[in-house]
Design a protein around this motif. Structure first.
Motif, PDB file in Angstrom:
ATOM      1  N   SER A  69      87.118 126.406  48.324  1.00 54.95           N
ATOM      2  CA  SER A  69      86.511 127.187  49.401  1.00 54.95           C
ATOM      3  C   SER A  69      86.572 128.674  49.076  1.00 54.95           C
ATOM      4  O   SER A  69      87.501 129.150  48.438  1.00 54.95           O
ATOM      5  CB  SER A  69      87.240 126.926  50.721  1.00 54.95           C
ATOM      6  N   GLY A  70      85.563 129.386  49.521  1.00 56.04           N
ATOM      7  CA  GLY A  70      85.502 130.823  49.301  1.00 56.04           C
ATOM      8  C   GLY A  70      84.297 131.392  50.014  1.00 56.04           C
ATOM      9  O   GLY A  70      83.646 130.707  50.809  1.00 56.04           O
ATOM     10  N   ALA A  71      84.020 132.667  49.731  1.00 56.28           N
ATOM     11  CA  ALA A  71      82.879 133.313  50.378  1.00 56.28           C
ATOM     12  C   ALA A  71      82.388 134.491  49.547  1.00 56.28           C
ATOM     13  O   ALA A  71      83.135 135.096  48.776  1.00 56.28           O
ATOM     14  CB  ALA A  71      83.256 133.789  51.771  1.00 56.28           C
ATOM     15  N   PHE A  72      81.111 134.798  49.759  1.00 59.21           N
ATOM     16  CA  PHE A  72      80.465 135.966  49.167  1.00 59.21           C
ATOM     17  C   PHE A  72      79.761 136.681  50.306  1.00 59.21           C
ATOM     18  O   PHE A  72      79.076 136.041  51.113  1.00 59.21           O
ATOM     19  CB  PHE A  72      79.440 135.528  48.116  1.00 59.21           C
ATOM     20  N   ALA A  73      79.947 137.990  50.396  1.00 59.59           N
ATOM     21  CA  ALA A  73      79.295 138.783  51.442  1.00 59.59           C
ATOM     22  C   ALA A  73      78.608 139.990  50.809  1.00 59.59           C
ATOM     23  O   ALA A  73      79.161 140.624  49.905  1.00 59.59           O
ATOM     24  CB  ALA A  73      80.315 139.239  52.481  1.00 59.59           C
ATOM     25  N   PHE A  74      77.402 140.290  51.288  1.00 56.69           N
ATOM     26  CA  PHE A  74      76.580 141.377  50.740  1.00 56.69           C
ATOM     27  C   PHE A  74      75.900 142.080  51.908  1.00 56.69           C
ATOM     28  O   PHE A  74      75.225 141.428  52.710  1.00 56.69           O
ATOM     29  CB  PHE A  74      75.529 140.776  49.802  1.00 56.69           C
ATOM     30  N   LEU A  75      76.099 143.385  52.028  1.00 57.40           N
ATOM     31  CA  LEU A  75      75.454 144.189  53.060  1.00 57.40           C
ATOM     32  C   LEU A  75      74.763 145.373  52.400  1.00 57.40           C
ATOM     33  O   LEU A  75      75.322 145.994  51.498  1.00 57.40           O
ATOM     34  CB  LEU A  75      76.488 144.717  54.066  1.00 57.40           C
ATOM     35  N   ALA A  76      73.553 145.697  52.861  1.00 56.21           N
ATOM     36  CA  ALA A  76      72.823 146.828  52.270  1.00 56.21           C
ATOM     37  C   ALA A  76      71.952 147.508  53.314  1.00 56.21           C
ATOM     38  O   ALA A  76      71.406 146.865  54.211  1.00 56.21           O
ATOM     39  CB  ALA A  76      71.954 146.347  51.107  1.00 56.21           C
ATOM     40  N   ASN A  77      71.826 148.814  53.161  1.00 55.86           N
ATOM     41  CA  ASN A  77      70.894 149.623  53.941  1.00 55.86           C
ATOM     42  C   ASN A  77      70.055 150.447  52.978  1.00 55.86           C
ATOM     43  O   ASN A  77      70.534 150.856  51.909  1.00 55.86           O
ATOM     44  CB  ASN A  77      71.627 150.566  54.907  1.00 55.86           C
ATOM     45  N   THR A  78      68.813 150.684  53.365  1.00 53.47           N
ATOM     46  CA  THR A  78      67.917 151.502  52.561  1.00 53.47           C
ATOM     47  C   THR A  78      67.403 152.657  53.413  1.00 53.47           C
ATOM     48  O   THR A  78      67.431 152.601  54.649  1.00 53.47           O
ATOM     49  CB  THR A  78      66.724 150.686  52.043  1.00 53.47           C
ATOM     50  N   GLN A  79      66.957 153.689  52.712  1.00 54.81           N
ATOM     51  CA  GLN A  79      66.369 154.829  53.397  1.00 54.81           C
ATOM     52  C   GLN A  79      65.346 155.464  52.470  1.00 54.81           C
ATOM     53  O   GLN A  79      65.670 155.847  51.350  1.00 54.81           O
ATOM     54  CB  GLN A  79      67.456 155.835  53.766  1.00 54.81           C
ATOM     55  N   LYS A  80      64.108 155.519  52.925  1.00 53.63           N
ATOM     56  CA  LYS A  80      63.010 156.139  52.184  1.00 53.63           C
ATOM     57  C   LYS A  80      62.912 155.649  50.741  1.00 53.63           C
ATOM     58  O   LYS A  80      62.728 156.418  49.809  1.00 53.63           O
ATOM     59  CB  LYS A  80      63.153 157.662  52.210  1.00 53.63           C
ATOM     60  N   GLY A  81      63.050 154.332  50.567  1.00 58.91           N
ATOM     61  CA  GLY A  81      62.879 153.732  49.247  1.00 58.91           C
ATOM     62  C   GLY A  81      64.095 153.816  48.342  1.00 58.91           C
ATOM     63  O   GLY A  81      64.009 153.514  47.153  1.00 58.91           O
ATOM     64  N   PHE A  82      65.242 154.201  48.887  1.00 56.06           N
ATOM     65  CA  PHE A  82      66.477 154.278  48.107  1.00 56.06           C
ATOM     66  C   PHE A  82      67.553 153.442  48.778  1.00 56.06           C
ATOM     67  O   PHE A  82      67.560 153.290  50.000  1.00 56.06           O
ATOM     68  CB  PHE A  82      66.970 155.729  47.994  1.00 56.06           C
ATOM     69  N   LEU A  83      68.481 152.943  47.988  1.00 54.56           N
ATOM     70  CA  LEU A  83      69.624 152.216  48.514  1.00 54.56           C
ATOM     71  C   LEU A  83      70.605 153.242  49.070  1.00 54.56           C
ATOM     72  O   LEU A  83      71.115 154.082  48.330  1.00 54.56           O
ATOM     73  CB  LEU A  83      70.276 151.392  47.407  1.00 54.56           C
ATOM     74  N   SER A  84      70.838 153.218  50.393  1.00 47.07           N
ATOM     75  CA  SER A  84      71.675 154.243  51.010  1.00 47.07           C
ATOM     76  C   SER A  84      73.115 153.794  51.261  1.00 47.07           C
ATOM     77  O   SER A  84      74.015 154.624  51.338  1.00 47.07           O
ATOM     78  CB  SER A  84      71.053 154.723  52.323  1.00 47.07           C
ATOM     79  N   ASP A  85      73.351 152.499  51.390  1.00 48.86           N
ATOM     80  CA  ASP A  85      74.706 151.992  51.574  1.00 48.86           C
ATOM     81  C   ASP A  85      74.750 150.555  51.094  1.00 48.86           C
ATOM     82  O   ASP A  85      73.768 149.817  51.211  1.00 48.86           O
ATOM     83  CB  ASP A  85      75.135 152.082  53.040  1.00 48.86           C
ATOM     84  N   LEU A  86      75.902 150.161  50.564  1.00 53.41           N
ATOM     85  CA  LEU A  86      76.034 148.836  49.976  1.00 53.41           C
ATOM     86  C   LEU A  86      77.490 148.412  50.015  1.00 53.41           C
ATOM     87  O   LEU A  86      78.379 149.217  49.727  1.00 53.41           O
ATOM     88  CB  LEU A  86      75.555 148.860  48.523  1.00 53.41           C
TER      89      LEU A  86
END
Length: 156
Positions: A69-86
């Motif tokens: 058992s385990g897990a993988f988590a991925f969160l992302a935000n973009t702004q004006k065509g750029f990756l702003s948070d990850l």
């Protein structure tokens, strides 16, 4: 435990609040390694944030908890065509999150080119090998890289 919930809490920058006769203690999830002596967990603080892209994958057999058992988590935000948070985390025997990997990608123009995705995967593989070699098996390392590659393709 660290196998399924911990990676999610890592990506959310959660804080754990413990209470004892001596008072209250708040520990950021990334610094948590044990319950303080004579304390109980009374609250999990999760910052309220919105994410454009969120991916969670539970690993291992369905409906039961095993050593796989385990897990993988991925969160992302973009702004004006750029990756702003990850934020990216993986957990089985131990939890893994690389702020260096996240910082390597933040500010990147989207969509990622195939060459850039390949470079990021190489960077991730090297970082995982160096920092988590004792706790992440070669099979789990490949699983993390496969999930990361899939997640990167979601960035459009």
């Amino acid at each position: 435990g660290r196998r399924t919930l911990f990676p999610v809490l890592l990506t959310l920058n959660a804080k754990l609040e413990f209470q004892s006769h001596g008072g209250q203690q708040v520990i950021p999830i990334e610094k948590f390694d044990r319950v303080p002596d004579s304390s109980i967990l009374v609250k999990v603080r999760i910052p309220v944030e919105e994410w454009e892209i969120s991916l969670f994958r539970r690993l291992g057999p369905a409906r039961i908890y095993t050593q796989d058992s385990g897990a993988f988590a991925f969160l992302a935000n973009t702004q004006k065509g750029f990756l702003s948070d990850l934020r990216i985390a993986f957990g089985k025997w131990a939890a893994y999150r690389s702020v260096a990997l996240e910082n390597e990608l933040i500010g990147t123009r989207l969509p990622l080119s195939q060459k850039r995705r390949y470079a990021v995967l190489e960077y991730a593989a090297q970082g995982l090998k160096e920092s988590a070699a004792q706790v992440v098996s070669p099979v789990d390392r490949q699983l993390f890289l496969t999930l990361l590659e899939y997640s990167l393709e979601l960035l459009t």
